[in-house]
Design an enzyme around this catalytic site. Structure first.
Site, mmCIF file in Angstrom:
data_model
loop_
_atom_site.group_PDB
_atom_site.id
_atom_site.type_symbol
_atom_site.label_atom_id
_atom_site.label_comp_id
_atom_site.label_asym_id
_atom_site.label_seq_id
_atom_site.Cartn_x
_atom_site.Cartn_y
_atom_site.Cartn_z
ATOM 1 N N SER A 241 19.610 36.443 0.130
ATOM 2 C CA SER A 241 19.155 34.900 -0.420
ATOM 3 C C SER A 241 18.755 35.452 -1.974
ATOM 4 C CB SER A 241 17.661 34.714 -0.016
ATOM 5 O OG SER A 241 17.137 33.855 -0.361
ATOM 6 N N TYR B 196 9.768 36.745 4.711
ATOM 7 C CA TYR B 196 11.104 36.144 4.540
ATOM 8 C C TYR B 196 11.890 36.874 3.264
ATOM 9 C CZ TYR B 196 15.153 33.399 3.774
ATOM 10 O OH TYR B 196 16.665 32.884 3.307
#
Ligand SMILES: NC(=O)c1ccc[n+]([C@@H]2O[C@H](COP(=O)([O-])OP(=O)(O)OC[C@H]3O[C@@H](n4cnc5c(N)ncnc54)[C@H](OP(=O)(O)O)[C@@H]3O)[C@@H](O)[C@H]2O)c1
Length: 258
Positions: free
Chosen positions: A138, A151
């Site tokens: 990401s 995350y």
């Protein structure tokens, strides 16, 4: 229909979002594709739409699920040429207030399962001198993300691991790439409690799952270490890399405060 250099693929998290788009793209192009997730009904719908799609129902939070997928990746009778480690989720909120068991599951899926399956992939591909490993990271891997702290940390791991493996694989015939998408419209927002992003962030920052898939596949075929889909995120990544660490952190904190 596009053509691909690999004849077979295995995709985790193929029941929705980026993984489903990847499965439909590859199966539609005639790549024999193994699709992995927990929701069997979703996987069956995809499998019925194509020839040569194999369903593998597995919960990658369990040792049994991870072993089953690793075993399939390592099969010598039905070799897998492209492995896509895509399954993952996030948890939005103030770290100390979140359910710690859920955070542990996030680390287990995004980090531990991905590591085990990357190992299975490279252990099978290196002796063959041929293969493609695509790990879904990401843009959150490039700076800390207050309220998505675990995350961002898991994705920083994914990017770092994948860049290291890319260098280890240099010259072996095995391609290793981390794709780092920005905001992409999938079920991720519902799962990670980030539904408010739809109103918070303007349209131009959103990419589609199909765009992520096209860029990621082109970049793993080109053997790029990092793949950042979307001109807006390519520009953001360059800017982030030129920004001092303390400033990245502060800007990230301000964005999270909305
Ligand atoms: N959407 C974004 O903005 C964005 C941005 C950057 C990176 N990403 C990354 O892209 C990847 C795909 O996410 P997405 O956006 O496509 O979200 P998604 O639509 O929620 O898809 C997540 C996939 O992971 C699977 N999964 C979740 N837990 C699992 C488990 N325990 N075992 C096996 N499979 C599991 C889900 O299938 P089941 O529930 O059926 O098991 C689903 O197929 C993730 O790694 C995510 O971090 C997303």
């Amino acid at each position: 229909m596009r053509s691909y250099p690999f004849a077979s693929a295995l995709i985790t998290g193929a029941s929705s979002g980026i993984g489903e788009a990847m499965a439909r793209e590859l199966a539609g192009a005639g790549v024999a594709t193994v699709i992995v997730a927990r929701r069997e009904d979703r996987l069956r719908v995809i499998a019925e739409a194509f020839d040569a799609v194999e369903v593998l129902v597995a919960d990658l939070l369990t040792a049994k699920g991870q072993r089953a997928v690793a075993k399939r990746i390592g099969s010598s009778s039905k070799p897998i040429e492209l492995v896509v480690n895509n399954a993952g989720f996030g948890t939005n909120g103030v770290f100390a207030e979140l359910d710690v068991d859920r955070l542990s599951d996030e680390v287990e899926l995004n980090v531990a399962a991905l590591t085990r399956l990357s190992h299975a992939a490279l252990a099978a591909m290196m002796p063959r001198g041929r293969g493609w490993l695509l790990n879904v990271s990401s843009v959150a891997s490039f700076q800390p993300a207050p309220k998505l702290a675990v995350y961002a940390a898991t994705k920083a791991y994914v990017t770092s691991l994948t860049e290291s493996l890319h260098e280890e694989a240099r010259g072996t015939g095995v391609h290793v790439t981390a794709v780092c998408p920005g905001l992409t419209r999938t079920e991720f927002m519902a799962v990670s409690n980030t539904d408010t992003y739809a109103d918070q962030f303007p349209g131009f920052v959103w990419t589609s799952a199909d765009q992520v898939v096209r860029t990621a596949l082109a970049d793993v075929i080109a053997n790029r270490a990092l793949s950042v889909p979307g001109a807006q995120y390519k520009a953001m990544t360059v800017a982030v890399n030129m920004t001092p660490r303390w400033l990245r952190r502060r800007v990230s904190g301000l964005i999270q405060r909305g």
